[in-house]
Design an enzyme around this catalytic site. Structure first.
Site, short mmCIF file in Angstrom:
data_model
loop_
_atom_site.label_atom_id
_atom_site.label_comp_id
_atom_site.label_asym_id
_atom_site.label_seq_id
_atom_site.Cartn_x
_atom_site.Cartn_y
_atom_site.Cartn_z
N CYS A 104 -21.76 -20.95 -61.62
CA CYS A 104 -22.47 -19.74 -62.03
C CYS A 104 -23.97 -19.87 -61.91
O CYS A 104 -24.68 -18.90 -61.68
CB CYS A 104 -22.07 -19.36 -63.45
SG CYS A 104 -22.33 -20.67 -64.66
N LYS B 27 -7.15 -18.32 -73.50
CA LYS B 27 -6.48 -18.01 -72.23
C LYS B 27 -7.13 -18.79 -71.10
O LYS B 27 -8.34 -18.72 -70.89
CB LYS B 27 -6.55 -16.51 -71.90
CG LYS B 27 -5.66 -16.13 -70.72
CD LYS B 27 -5.94 -14.75 -70.18
CE LYS B 27 -7.04 -14.74 -69.14
NZ LYS B 27 -6.67 -15.44 -67.88
N GLU C 248 -23.62 -12.32 -56.24
CA GLU C 248 -23.11 -13.66 -56.49
C GLU C 248 -21.92 -13.93 -55.57
O GLU C 248 -20.84 -13.37 -55.77
CB GLU C 248 -22.70 -13.81 -57.96
CG GLU C 248 -22.28 -15.22 -58.30
CD GLU C 248 -21.88 -15.38 -59.76
OE1 GLU C 248 -22.20 -16.42 -60.35
OE2 GLU C 248 -21.26 -14.44 -60.31
N GLU D 60 -20.91 -15.71 -71.15
CA GLU D 60 -21.63 -16.54 -70.18
C GLU D 60 -21.15 -16.06 -68.82
O GLU D 60 -20.01 -16.32 -68.42
CB GLU D 60 -21.34 -18.02 -70.41
CG GLU D 60 -22.34 -18.94 -69.73
CD GLU D 60 -21.86 -19.41 -68.37
OE1 GLU D 60 -22.32 -18.80 -67.37
OE2 GLU D 60 -21.06 -20.34 -68.31
#
Length: 497
Positions: A298, A188, A395, A264
Site C-alpha cells: 500500500c 475475516k 494505485e 488503513e
C-alpha cells in the site's frame, strides 16, 4: 521440505472459523471455495466459505466471551502471559506460517520466513504483551471538591478485515493490540490468503486464549465482510484494504450502530530524488521502494520524482537494475520477485501497463508477463509520465514504476501532494534542510528520509486523506481499541480544606 512446497497443501475443506473451544477445531460442513497457488495456478486447498449466518455465530461467541468470559476480566498481567506464550508458539511455527503465506500469496519465502514472521508478527505480539498491563487512566484535577478518574476500557467485540498482501503481518497488526486491550475479535481473512490465519488461530488455542475471544473467518467481502461491517453486535471495525472497499465498510458501520471505524487504505506514494543524491544508492532504494513484495504494498513508492539534472542517468541505471531483477519461484534462493497474488490482480496490472502505453508514457523496460504459467510479470518502468496519467494517479498494486522529472523543491512538494492519497513518501537527499522541508510539507502519514519501508512495532503507521484514518502499531493503535470513561466522585471533606 522443499519438495513438499510444490504439492497441494490439503485436499479437505478447512474450518471457516475457530471458536477456540478445544473440541471444536475441525472441518465444518457447507460451501467451500478454492485458494490457488499463484506460481502454478493450481488449487492449494478448499476452504470453508462463511456466510451471514456464520458471521452471526462468530459474533455471538465473541459477544458471550466479552460480556461474560474471563478475558476482559482477568488481570492485565495474566493477559500478558498468554500473549507471550502465543508469541513463543508463533516463533516455534515460524517456518510453517511462512510457508503458508508464500504458498498462498506468492511472496518470497525468504521474506516471510526471515523477516515478516519473526520481526513483524512474533515481535509484535511480544510488544503488545508488554503493553497489556500499562493501559491505564489518569487522576485529573477539578475546579471543585471532586475526585476525577478516567478508565481506559476495552471497546468490546471488534470486527477486523485484513488484506492479502501481508497475511500474517496484518493478522498481527490487528489482533495483538486488540487482545492486549482486553477485547474479543471476529477476524475475516482475505479470500486469496486464508491459510496462515487458520494455523495462527489453532496456536491461539494452544496458548490458552479463552473460548470465543478470537474467531477467524474465511469468506468473501461482499458477504462475510459486509456482515461484519454492518453487524449490530460488533462495537468497532478495523479494515485494511482498498480505498473503495474502505468507503463501503464505513458506510455500513454508520448505517448500523454507528460503530467507530479505523481504516488503513490505498496509496500512491512519491519517492523524491534530489540532485545531491548518490545516484547508485538512489536507484537501488527507489527500486526497492516500488518492487518490494511484487509491488503489492500500500505504501509502495510508485511515483518516482527525479530532479531534471540527473534524470537521464537515473533512467538508464534504473532500467539496468530492473533488467537484473530475478523473477521466479519464491521458494528458490536468489529470486527477488515472485508471482502476483491471483489472476484478477495479474490482469489488472497488465491492463494498467496497456493504459500507460496508450496515454503516451515511455515504456523503458518490461510490460509483459513471464512464461505461460503462473502470475509472473516483468519489472516494468515508464518514463516521461505526466501527473494526469492513470499510471500516475491510480494505485496499480504491482511492479510498475512511473518516473517523472522535476525542477524545484516547491514543484516536487506540490506535485507529490497532488493526489487523493497520503500514506507515505520517500526523500533521498544529503541536505538536512531539504529533508526537513519535505518532512513537514508532505501530507502523508510516514516520511522516510534516505530509507524506505522501515517498520517497527513502536512506529505508528497510517494515512492522510483517502489513505485512511487512525493508526496501526505503536502506542497510537491502543486508542483504536479502548474507550475512555470519566468517573466523578464528590469529596465531602477535601484534604486541602
Amino acid at each position: 521440505m522443499g519438495s513438499l512446497w510444490t504439492l497441494p497443501l490439503v485436499s479437505l475443506p478447512l474450518c471457516f472459523f475457530f471458536f477456540l473451544q478445544r473440541d471444536s477445531i475441525g472441518a465444518c460442513p457447507g460451501e467451500t471455495f478454492p485458494t490457488v497457488d499463484p506460481r502454478t495456478e493450481e488449487v492449494l486447498a478448499d476452504v470453508a466459505k462463511a456466510d451471514v449466518e456464520d458471521i452471526n455465530r462468530a459474533v455471538k461467541a465473541a459477544r458471550k466471551a466479552f460480556d461474560h468470559g474471563p478475558w476482559p476480566r482477568m488481570t492485565a498481567y495474566e493477559r500478558s502471559k498468554i500473549l507471550l506464550k502465543y508469541a513463543d508458539l508463533l516463533e516455534k511455527h515460524n517456518d510453517e506460517l511462512a510457508t503458508l503465506d508464500s504458498l498462498d500469496s506468492g511472496k518470497l519465502y525468504s521474506q516471510s520466513q526471515g523477516v515478516e514472521i519473526p520481526h513483524f508478527v512474533t515481535r509484535l505480539f511480544r510488544y503488545y504483551a508488554g503493553w497489556a498491563d500499562k493501559i491505564h487512566g489518569k487522576t485529573l484535577p477539578a475546579d471543585g471538591p471532586h475526585q476525577v478518574l478516567t478508565f481506559h476500557e476495552p471497546i468490546g467485540v471488534v470486527g477486523q478485515i485484513i488484506p492479502w498482501n501481508f497475511p500474517m503481518v496484518m493478522f498481527a497488526w490487528k489482533v495483538a493490540p486488540a487482545l492486549a486491550c482486553g477485547n474479543t475479535i471476529v477476524l475475516k481473512t482475505a479470500e486469496q490468503t486464508p491459510l496462515s490465519a487458520c494455523l495462527a488461530a489453532k496456536l491461539a488455542v494452544e496458548a490458552g486464549l479463552p473460548p470465543g475471544v478470537l474467531n477467524v473467518v474465511s469468506g468473501f467481502g461482499e458477504t462475510a465482510g459486509a456482515a461484519i461491517s454492518s453487524h449490530m453486535d460488533i462495537d468497532k471495525v478495523a479494515f485494511t484494504g482498498s480505498t473503495e472497499t474502505g468507503k463501503l465498510v464505513m458506510q455500513a458501520a454508520a448505517r448500523s450502530n454507528l460503530k467507530p471505524v479505523t481504516l488503513e487504505l490505498g496509496g500512491k506514494s512519491p519517492f523524491i530524488i534530489m540532485p545531491d543524491a548518490d545516484i547508485d544508492q538512489a536507484v537501488e532504494l527507489s527500486h526497492f521502494a516500488l518492487f518490494f513484495n511484487q509491488g503489492q504494498c500500500c505504501c509502495a513508492g510508485s511515483r518516482t520524482f527525479v530532479h531534471e539534472s540527473i534524470y537521464d542517468e537515473y533512467i538508464e541505471k534504473a532500467k539496468a537494475r530492473a533488467l537484473k531483477r530475478v523473477v521466479g519461484d519464491p521458494f528458490k534462493s536468489g529470486v527477488e520477485q515472485g508471482p502476483q497474488v491471483d489472476k484478477a490482480q495479474f490482469e489488472k496490472i497488465l491492463s494498467y501497463i496497456d493504459v500507460g502505453r496508450h496515454e503516451g508514457a515511455n515504456l523503458v523496460t518490461g510490460g509483459t508477463r513471464i512464461g505461460n504459467k503462473g502470475y509472473y510479470i516483468q519489472p516494468t518502468i515508464f518514463s516521461d509520465v505526466k501527473d494526469d496519467m492513470a499510471i500516475s494517479r491510480d494505485e496499480i498494486f504491482g511492479p510498475v514504476q512511473a518516473v517523472t522529472k522535476f525542477r524545484t523543491v516547491q514543484e516536487a512538494i506540490e506535485r507529490a501532494n497532488n493526489t487523493t492519497y497520503g500514506l507515505a513518501a520517500g526523500v533521498f537527499t544529503k541536505d538536512i534542510d531539504t529533508a526537513n522541508t519535505f518532512s513537514r510539507a508532505l501530507r502523508v502519514g510516514s516520511v522516510w528520509i534516505n530509507c524506505y519501508d522501515v517498520f517497527d512495532a513502536a512506529i505508528p503507521f497510517g494515512g492522510y486523506k483517502m489513505s485512511g484514518q487512525g493508526r496501526e502499531k505503536g502506542e497510537y493503535v491502543l486508542h483504536n481499541y479502548t474507550q475512555v470513561k470519566a468517573v466523578v466522585t464528590p469529596l465531602r471533606n477535601p484534604a486541602w480544606l
